[in-house]
Design an enzyme around this catalytic site. Sequence first.
Site, PDB file in Angstrom:
ATOM      1  N   ILE A  19      37.098  46.701  42.431  1.00  0.00           N
ATOM      2  CA  ILE A  19      38.523  46.565  42.128  1.00  0.00           C
ATOM      3  C   ILE A  19      39.360  47.168  43.244  1.00  0.00           C
ATOM      4  CG2 ILE A  19      38.736  48.724  40.817  1.00  0.00           C
ATOM      5  CD1 ILE A  19      40.379  47.069  38.726  1.00  0.00           C
ATOM      6  N   CYS A  20      40.523  46.564  43.480  1.00  0.00           N
ATOM      7  CA  CYS A  20      41.528  47.124  44.387  1.00  0.00           C
ATOM      8  C   CYS A  20      42.881  46.958  43.704  1.00  0.00           C
ATOM      9  CB  CYS A  20      41.470  46.463  45.766  1.00  0.00           C
ATOM     10  SG  CYS A  20      41.932  44.725  45.799  1.00  0.00           S
ATOM     11  N   ARG A  21      43.947  46.827  44.437  1.00  0.00           N
ATOM     12  CA  ARG A  21      45.262  46.685  43.807  1.00  0.00           C
ATOM     13  C   ARG A  21      45.448  45.294  43.198  1.00  0.00           C
ATOM     14  NH1 ARG A  21      49.707  48.351  47.540  1.00  0.00           N
ATOM     15  NH2 ARG A  21      48.957  46.567  48.688  1.00  0.00           N
TER      16      ARG A  21
ATOM     17  N   GLY B 129      43.146  42.352  44.249  1.00  0.00           N
ATOM     18  CA  GLY B 129      41.929  41.550  44.287  1.00  0.00           C
ATOM     19  C   GLY B 129      41.509  41.073  45.657  1.00  0.00           C
TER      20      GLY B 129
ATOM     21  N   MET C 273      43.920  46.337  39.960  1.00  0.00           N
ATOM     22  CA  MET C 273      44.519  47.393  39.148  1.00  0.00           C
ATOM     23  C   MET C 273      45.858  46.968  38.552  1.00  0.00           C
ATOM     24  SD  MET C 273      42.547  49.980  38.706  1.00  0.00           S
ATOM     25  CE  MET C 273      43.727  51.161  38.035  1.00  0.00           C
TER      26      MET C 273
END
Length: 109
Positions: free
Chosen positions: A60-62, A64, A88
């Site tokens: 996961i990141c901010r 995708g 996120m």
Amino acid sequence: MPTVQVADLKDGDFLLDVREDDEWQAGHAEGALHLPMSDFVARYGELTQAAPQDGRVHVICRSGARSAQVTMYLVQQGIDAVNVDGGMHQWEQSGRPVVTDDGKPGFVL
């Protein structure tokens, strides 16, 4: 690319957060492993020690994009990895908790 929706994640799923330090400090999913994308290759050994041997790595990141790159790298290494679609932002919008390192409510940068 293997992808999963936030709604499909279950408690106890292994979550790898590849956002940078300032994003992590603002807020993250409780229990996630934090390995910033900028340090990922150098710290790859931390993932192999922490990830379940027979389980999936949910990246996961901010939003995708960065997690998609890391997911592709992990898949090339033979690891069962999936990108968390929406990152996120979607995590927070779906009502899942976002916390700081001291357990207080956080937010997504």
